[in-house]
Write a protein that holds these residues in place. Structure first.
Motif, PDB file in Angstrom:
ATOM      1  N   GLY A 190     -16.613 -25.739 -16.771  1.00 59.61           N
ATOM      2  CA  GLY A 190     -17.076 -26.610 -15.706  1.00 59.61           C
ATOM      3  C   GLY A 190     -18.552 -26.944 -15.775  1.00 59.61           C
ATOM      4  O   GLY A 190     -19.118 -27.453 -14.796  1.00 59.61           O
ATOM      5  N   TRP A 191     -19.197 -26.706 -16.928  1.00 63.22           N
ATOM      6  CA  TRP A 191     -20.621 -27.012 -17.073  1.00 63.22           C
ATOM      7  C   TRP A 191     -20.826 -28.504 -17.326  1.00 63.22           C
ATOM      8  O   TRP A 191     -20.157 -29.106 -18.155  1.00 63.22           O
ATOM      9  CB  TRP A 191     -21.217 -26.214 -18.219  1.00 63.22           C
ATOM     10  N   SER A 192     -21.773 -29.084 -16.587  1.00 61.02           N
ATOM     11  CA  SER A 192     -22.087 -30.509 -16.745  1.00 61.02           C
ATOM     12  C   SER A 192     -23.499 -30.664 -17.312  1.00 61.02           C
ATOM     13  O   SER A 192     -24.418 -29.967 -16.870  1.00 61.02           O
ATOM     14  CB  SER A 192     -22.016 -31.221 -15.392  1.00 61.02           C
TER      15      SER A 192
ATOM     16  N   LEU B 236     -27.184 -31.897 -17.684  1.00 55.28           N
ATOM     17  CA  LEU B 236     -28.155 -32.389 -16.709  1.00 55.28           C
ATOM     18  C   LEU B 236     -29.371 -33.026 -17.360  1.00 55.28           C
ATOM     19  O   LEU B 236     -30.234 -33.554 -16.666  1.00 55.28           O
ATOM     20  CB  LEU B 236     -28.620 -31.237 -15.802  1.00 55.28           C
TER      21      LEU B 236
ATOM     22  N   PHE C  51     -27.689 -27.481 -18.498  1.00 52.15           N
ATOM     23  CA  PHE C  51     -26.357 -27.706 -17.951  1.00 52.15           C
ATOM     24  C   PHE C  51     -26.286 -27.053 -16.575  1.00 52.15           C
ATOM     25  O   PHE C  51     -27.026 -26.109 -16.279  1.00 52.15           O
ATOM     26  CB  PHE C  51     -25.287 -27.097 -18.868  1.00 52.15           C
TER      27      PHE C  51
ATOM     28  N   ALA D  49     -23.518 -25.682 -13.319  1.00 57.24           N
ATOM     29  CA  ALA D  49     -22.160 -25.389 -12.841  1.00 57.24           C
ATOM     30  C   ALA D  49     -22.299 -24.647 -11.521  1.00 57.24           C
ATOM     31  O   ALA D  49     -22.752 -23.499 -11.502  1.00 57.24           O
ATOM     32  CB  ALA D  49     -21.389 -24.551 -13.854  1.00 57.24           C
TER      33      ALA D  49
END
Length: 214
Positions: free
Chosen positions: A117-119, A121, A196, A198
Motif C-alpha cells: 500500500g505504499w504510494s 510521494l 513513499f 502508507a
C-alpha cells in the motif's frame, strides 16, 4: 520450523551485513536487530530513534534487504552485539550466520510498518538530507553539553528530529529523523532519495537501504 541459521547469498553479503550492523551499533551499542527471513529474502531491521506515546509517534527504523542462498523462515528480535559477534567470528570465509538463541525486548519491534500500500510521494535530493543530518547532529551536540540529564537530552533530540525537512511535493512534512537514520546507517547514496507513504508512515529509499518513520 524456524531456522537456527541463515545462509547468506555470499561472502560479500556477509560483509555488507557486518558493515550495516556496525553502523547501527554506533547509534545504540546495546540495541536490538530484527531478523525477518521469508523465503530467499532477509529483512534486517534496526532502531534509529524511539517514538513516544502508545502509537510510537517519531519512531525511526532502518531496513536493509539481503539475499539468502537457501530459503528460511525466521522472525526474531535479538541483541545487536550477539549478531555482530557472530559475524566477526565468521570473518570473510563463511556466509552461514547462526541465529542467536537469546531474544531482546524493544518497543520499536512491536510497531510494524505496512508491507504493502505504499504510494510514491516524490524525491528529496540526497544533499538536502545530508545537510539536515549534519545540522541536527550539531544542534543536539551543542544543546546537550556534558552533564545534561537523560530526559533533557531526549527532549532535545525529539524536537530536533521531528522537524520537517520541507521537502517538495507530497514529501513535504517528512520528519528530519529520516536524515539522521540515512546518514548514520550509510544510506546516502546517489543523487535523489525516493519517498513513499502508507498511512502514518513515510519511507525514504536509496540503493543502499530504507529509513522508515512514523
Amino acid at each position: 520450523m524456524t531456522a537456527s541459521e541463515l545462509r547468506l547469498a555470499d561472502n560479500s553479503t556477509t560483509a555488507d551485513l557486518a558493515t550495516y550492523l556496525g553502523r547501527a551499533r554506533t547509534i545504540e551499542d546495546d540495541g536490538a536487530v530484527r531478523l525477518q527471513a521469508r523465503g530467499s529474502t532477509l529483512a534486517v531491521w534496526v532502531g534509529v530513534l524511539k517514538g513516544r506515546g502508545l502509537t510510537g509517534e517519531g519512531t525511526v527504523l532502518g531496513l536493509r534487504v539481503l539475499a539468502l542462498a537457501e530459503p528460511a523462515e525466521v522472525d526474531e528480535v535479538v541483541p545487536l552485539s550477539a549478531v555482530t559477534d557472530r559475524l566477526a567470528r565468521m570473518g570473510t570465509t563463511s556466509s552461514v550466520l547462526p541465529v542467536p538463541p537469546m531474544t531482546r525486548q524493544t518497543t520499536w519491534a512491536a510497531i510494524s510498518p505496512p508491507q504493502s500500500g505504499w504510494s510514491p510521494l516524490g524525491g528529496v535530493p540526497v544533499e538536502q538530507i545530508r545537510d539536515a543530518a549534519h545540522a541536527g547532529i550539531a544542534e543536539v551536540a551543542s544543546g546537550a553539553p556534558e552533564g545534561s540529564g537523560a530526559a533533557a537530552v531526549e527532549s532535545l533530540r525529539h524536537r530536533v528530529w521531528n522537524r520537517s525537512l520541507h521537502a517538495s511535493g507530497g514529501a513535504d512534512g517528512l520528519p528530519a529523523g529520516v536524515a539522521f537514520g540515512a546518514y548514520a546507517l550509510g544510506f546516502l547514496t546517489g543523487d535523489v532519495a525516493q519517498v513513499f507513504g502508507a498511512g502514518r508512515w513515510f519511507r525514504v529509499t536509496t540503493d543502499a537501504g530504507h529509513v522508515l518513520v512514523r
